[in-house]
Scaffold this motif. Structure first.
Motif, PDB file in Angstrom:
ATOM      1  N   VAL A  10     124.997  99.004  14.832  1.00  0.00           N
ATOM      2  CA  VAL A  10     125.489  97.655  14.559  1.00  0.00           C
ATOM      3  C   VAL A  10     126.145  97.631  13.182  1.00  0.00           C
ATOM      4  O   VAL A  10     125.551  98.060  12.190  1.00  0.00           O
ATOM      5  CB  VAL A  10     124.330  96.633  14.613  1.00  0.00           C
ATOM      6  CG1 VAL A  10     124.823  95.245  14.199  1.00  0.00           C
ATOM      7  CG2 VAL A  10     123.736  96.583  16.012  1.00  0.00           C
TER       8      VAL A  10
ATOM      9  N   THR B 233     127.434  96.392   9.636  1.00  0.00           N
ATOM     10  CA  THR B 233     126.951  95.453   8.625  1.00  0.00           C
ATOM     11  C   THR B 233     128.128  94.964   7.793  1.00  0.00           C
ATOM     12  O   THR B 233     128.895  95.764   7.258  1.00  0.00           O
ATOM     13  CB  THR B 233     125.915  96.118   7.706  1.00  0.00           C
ATOM     14  OG1 THR B 233     124.782  96.511   8.485  1.00  0.00           O
ATOM     15  CG2 THR B 233     125.448  95.134   6.633  1.00  0.00           C
TER      16      THR B 233
ATOM     17  N   THR C 162     126.507  83.004  13.809  1.00  0.00           N
ATOM     18  CA  THR C 162     125.202  83.182  14.419  1.00  0.00           C
ATOM     19  C   THR C 162     125.177  82.435  15.748  1.00  0.00           C
ATOM     20  O   THR C 162     126.081  81.654  16.069  1.00  0.00           O
ATOM     21  CB  THR C 162     124.090  82.619  13.521  1.00  0.00           C
ATOM     22  OG1 THR C 162     124.238  81.192  13.441  1.00  0.00           O
ATOM     23  CG2 THR C 162     124.149  83.222  12.122  1.00  0.00           C
TER      24      THR C 162
ATOM     25  N   GLU D 132     125.553  92.544  11.661  1.00  0.00           N
ATOM     26  CA  GLU D 132     124.645  91.994  10.661  1.00  0.00           C
ATOM     27  C   GLU D 132     125.462  91.577   9.452  1.00  0.00           C
ATOM     28  O   GLU D 132     126.461  92.215   9.135  1.00  0.00           O
ATOM     29  CB  GLU D 132     123.601  93.039  10.254  1.00  0.00           C
ATOM     30  CG  GLU D 132     122.619  93.392  11.355  1.00  0.00           C
ATOM     31  CD  GLU D 132     121.587  94.410  10.903  1.00  0.00           C
ATOM     32  OE1 GLU D 132     121.661  94.838   9.724  1.00  0.00           O
ATOM     33  OE2 GLU D 132     120.724  94.779  11.722  1.00  0.00           O
TER      34      GLU D 132
ATOM     35  N   ARG E  94     124.959  90.732   5.407  1.00  0.00           N
ATOM     36  CA  ARG E  94     124.015  90.794   4.295  1.00  0.00           C
ATOM     37  C   ARG E  94     123.726  89.392   3.753  1.00  0.00           C
ATOM     38  O   ARG E  94     124.642  88.629   3.483  1.00  0.00           O
ATOM     39  CB  ARG E  94     124.563  91.677   3.172  1.00  0.00           C
ATOM     40  CG  ARG E  94     124.644  93.144   3.530  1.00  0.00           C
ATOM     41  CD  ARG E  94     124.895  94.013   2.311  1.00  0.00           C
ATOM     42  NE  ARG E  94     125.172  95.392   2.710  1.00  0.00           N
ATOM     43  CZ  ARG E  94     126.382  95.927   2.789  1.00  0.00           C
ATOM     44  NH1 ARG E  94     127.435  95.195   2.461  1.00  0.00           N
ATOM     45  NH2 ARG E  94     126.539  97.177   3.156  1.00  0.00           N
TER      46      ARG E  94
ATOM     47  N   TRP F 197     122.239  87.022   5.445  1.00  0.00           N
ATOM     48  CA  TRP F 197     121.976  86.101   6.551  1.00  0.00           C
ATOM     49  C   TRP F 197     120.652  86.495   7.191  1.00  0.00           C
ATOM     50  O   TRP F 197     120.405  87.687   7.443  1.00  0.00           O
ATOM     51  CB  TRP F 197     123.090  86.147   7.586  1.00  0.00           C
ATOM     52  CG  TRP F 197     124.401  85.577   7.109  1.00  0.00           C
ATOM     53  CD1 TRP F 197     124.770  85.345   5.820  1.00  0.00           C
ATOM     54  CD2 TRP F 197     125.502  85.189   7.937  1.00  0.00           C
ATOM     55  NE1 TRP F 197     126.051  84.828   5.785  1.00  0.00           N
ATOM     56  CE2 TRP F 197     126.524  84.727   7.067  1.00  0.00           C
ATOM     57  CE3 TRP F 197     125.735  85.188   9.300  1.00  0.00           C
ATOM     58  CZ2 TRP F 197     127.751  84.262   7.528  1.00  0.00           C
ATOM     59  CZ3 TRP F 197     126.960  84.733   9.772  1.00  0.00           C
ATOM     60  CH2 TRP F 197     127.953  84.266   8.903  1.00  0.00           C
ATOM     61  N   ASP F 198     119.825  85.520   7.501  1.00  0.00           N
ATOM     62  CA  ASP F 198     118.522  85.825   8.075  1.00  0.00           C
ATOM     63  C   ASP F 198     118.523  85.754   9.600  1.00  0.00           C
ATOM     64  O   ASP F 198     117.463  85.772  10.228  1.00  0.00           O
ATOM     65  CB  ASP F 198     117.449  84.894   7.497  1.00  0.00           C
ATOM     66  CG  ASP F 198     117.734  83.429   7.787  1.00  0.00           C
ATOM     67  OD1 ASP F 198     118.748  83.124   8.454  1.00  0.00           O
ATOM     68  OD2 ASP F 198     116.939  82.575   7.344  1.00  0.00           O
ATOM     69  N   GLN F 199     119.725  85.667  10.188  1.00  0.00           N
ATOM     70  CA  GLN F 199     119.843  85.622  11.643  1.00  0.00           C
ATOM     71  C   GLN F 199     120.887  86.641  12.093  1.00  0.00           C
ATOM     72  O   GLN F 199     121.845  86.918  11.357  1.00  0.00           O
ATOM     73  CB  GLN F 199     120.289  84.227  12.101  1.00  0.00           C
ATOM     74  CG  GLN F 199     119.386  83.092  11.663  1.00  0.00           C
ATOM     75  CD  GLN F 199     120.071  81.740  11.826  1.00  0.00           C
ATOM     76  OE1 GLN F 199     120.670  81.455  12.855  1.00  0.00           O
ATOM     77  NE2 GLN F 199     119.984  80.904  10.801  1.00  0.00           N
ATOM     78  N   PRO F 200     120.744  87.197  13.305  1.00  0.00           N
ATOM     79  CA  PRO F 200     121.781  88.081  13.834  1.00  0.00           C
ATOM     80  C   PRO F 200     123.108  87.320  13.942  1.00  0.00           C
ATOM     81  O   PRO F 200     123.118  86.099  14.102  1.00  0.00           O
ATOM     82  CB  PRO F 200     121.256  88.464  15.224  1.00  0.00           C
ATOM     83  CG  PRO F 200     119.785  88.195  15.176  1.00  0.00           C
ATOM     84  CD  PRO F 200     119.615  87.041  14.234  1.00  0.00           C
TER      85      PRO F 200
ATOM     86  N   TYR G 195     127.477  87.423  15.326  1.00  0.00           N
ATOM     87  CA  TYR G 195     128.370  87.918  16.369  1.00  0.00           C
ATOM     88  C   TYR G 195     129.803  87.778  15.876  1.00  0.00           C
ATOM     89  O   TYR G 195     130.182  86.758  15.302  1.00  0.00           O
ATOM     90  CB  TYR G 195     128.165  87.135  17.667  1.00  0.00           C
ATOM     91  CG  TYR G 195     126.741  87.212  18.158  1.00  0.00           C
ATOM     92  CD1 TYR G 195     126.327  88.259  18.964  1.00  0.00           C
ATOM     93  CD2 TYR G 195     125.805  86.257  17.758  1.00  0.00           C
ATOM     94  CE1 TYR G 195     124.998  88.351  19.385  1.00  0.00           C
ATOM     95  CE2 TYR G 195     124.489  86.340  18.171  1.00  0.00           C
ATOM     96  CZ  TYR G 195     124.087  87.395  18.983  1.00  0.00           C
ATOM     97  OH  TYR G 195     122.786  87.488  19.385  1.00  0.00           O
TER      98      TYR G 195
END
Length: 401
Positions: A2, A4, A227, A259, A261, A263-266, A268
């Motif tokens: 994935v 980043t 997200t 991902e 950097r 962000w606390d959520q996946p 897209y």
């Protein structure tokens, strides 16, 4: 693996998706407006007219001083390219989205979720509803007041009359649509089969799942990187519907998991999202601009907490009543509380505040944008009140031109 993305990369992708990486045209045309609206997928409508009604402002932010009648013609002209319905909130949207929102109209008819009161009113007032529909069938598009039916406004339902409640419920259920708007922004209701082009009205209705997938793709394209919560919010979709749609789009390769950097959520990524090396925007943003309307996302992108204070008591407001953040390059560097004083012919800056990323160019760039907005609104100039830590410098720049 994935990928980043850095915070800056995500921010630039988001700004490019929203049109802020493009140079403003020297003379915006109908084509520029259509391209921008297609890119954004919708313009939120809001009745507050302190500066300008909100649907005009996102186009100004991206295109500069475009002729306002161009948008009015696209929305309510003889051959409209847009229609009104509940997209993010009340919204203007390209016509091709109409079939994709019929599931929401069906929800309103059936009283699903938040639409319970709509279905209840339609069922309990059926003879009255039928009279309203018959009047519009016979007489053509009408405002609620022109129907001449029912009782005046009472408590509840925003003080709406029975006729207004009937026409709004029929609008939400898809049995009526907006034919035009009048000078006071009064909605005039017409039959969809008479207002919308035949190619739209007669288009097949996609399945709910397919409609959700297409709407999520449009949302992803409009945001660049997002997200699941961001994607769901753009067209205000339900959690289960959005989650299923996102999973299906990922499986089909129409969304790419990444991902970001910080962000606390996946997140897209839209597969065709542009990745500029830098963005040189200069724009005043409506509180209802697509870029910042989801406050959680705006804070994640810009490290700035944005709150609408219209409904906050005056003495408790931090920045003002109708506050427009200023996008400078890739950062929000200031906020201005604006009011179009049409009687005096002035765009009044009631307060001006700097943000942590403000720099030596902020005042001059903001002043230039304010002068451009004043001229676009038909106002003779800009007046800055002595309120906020940026007001003195901004007033001096405005006075010097």
């Amino acid at each position: 693996m994935v990928e980043t993305l850095s915070h800056k990369q995500a921010r630039r992708i988001a700004l490019a998706a929203q049109g802020f990486a493009d140079k403003r045209p020297a003379a915006p045309t109908r084509r520029h407006l259509i391209t921008t609206i297609q890119r954004l997928a919708l313009l939120q409508i809001d009745s507050v007219n302190v500066v300008s009604r909100s649907h005009y402002l996102p186009l100004f932010s991206r295109l500069g001083a475009y002729p306002r009648p161009l948008l009015e013609d696209l929305a309510w002209g003889r051959k409209p390219a847009l229609f009104e319905y509940w997209g993010h909130e009340a919204s203007l949207m390209p016509l091709d989205l109409q079939p994709l929102l019929r599931w929401r109209m069906e929800d309103a008819r059936q009283g699903v979720g938040v639409w319970g009161n709509v279905a209840k009113f339609l069922a309990s007032h059926r003879p009255f509803i039928d009279k309203a529909l018959a009047a519009i069938h016979e007489r053509g598009p009408l405002s609620a007041g022109e129907l001449g039916l029912g009782e005046r406004g009472q408590a509840g339902w925003w003080g709406w009359s029975e006729a207004k409640r009937a026409t709004e419920c029929l609008f939400w259920a898809g049995e009526l649509t907006t034919a035009t708007r009048r000078g006071t922004f009064e909605r005039v209701y017409g039959l969809p089969e008479e207002v919308l082009p035949k190619a739209i009205w007669s288009a097949p209705t996609p399945s709910r799942a397919e409609a959700h997938r297409v709407l999520l793709r449009r949302a992803a394209r409009a945001m660049g990187v997002a997200t699941e919560r961001d994607l769901r919010d753009y067209f205000r979709m339900g959690l289960a519907d959005a989650r299923r749609g996102v999973a299906e789009l990922v499986e089909a390769g129409d969304l790419v998991p990444v991902e970001v950097r910080g962000w606390d959520q996946p997140a897209y990524l839209a597969p065709d999202a542009k990745r500029p090396r830098g963005v040189k925007a200069s724009a005043l943003l409506s509180p209802f601009d697509n870029l910042i309307w989801f406050r959680e996302r705006a804070e994640r992108l810009f490290d700035v907490r944005i709150r609408l204070e219209i409904y906050t008591p005056a003495h408790k407001r931090t920045h003002g009543y109708y506050v427009l953040p200023f996008l400078q390059g890739e950062a929000i560097t200031a906020r201005v509380d604006l009011k179009a004083d049409r009687k005096a012919g002035l765009l009044r800056v009631l307060s001006a505040h700097r943000e942590p990323e403000a720099n030596a160019e902020t005042v001059a760039l903001l002043a230039t944008e304010l002068r451009l907005m004043a001229a676009w609104l038909g106002l003779a100039g800009v007046a800055v009140a002595p309120s906020g830590d940026l007001s003195a410098a901004l007033a001096a720049d405005v006075a010097g031109h």
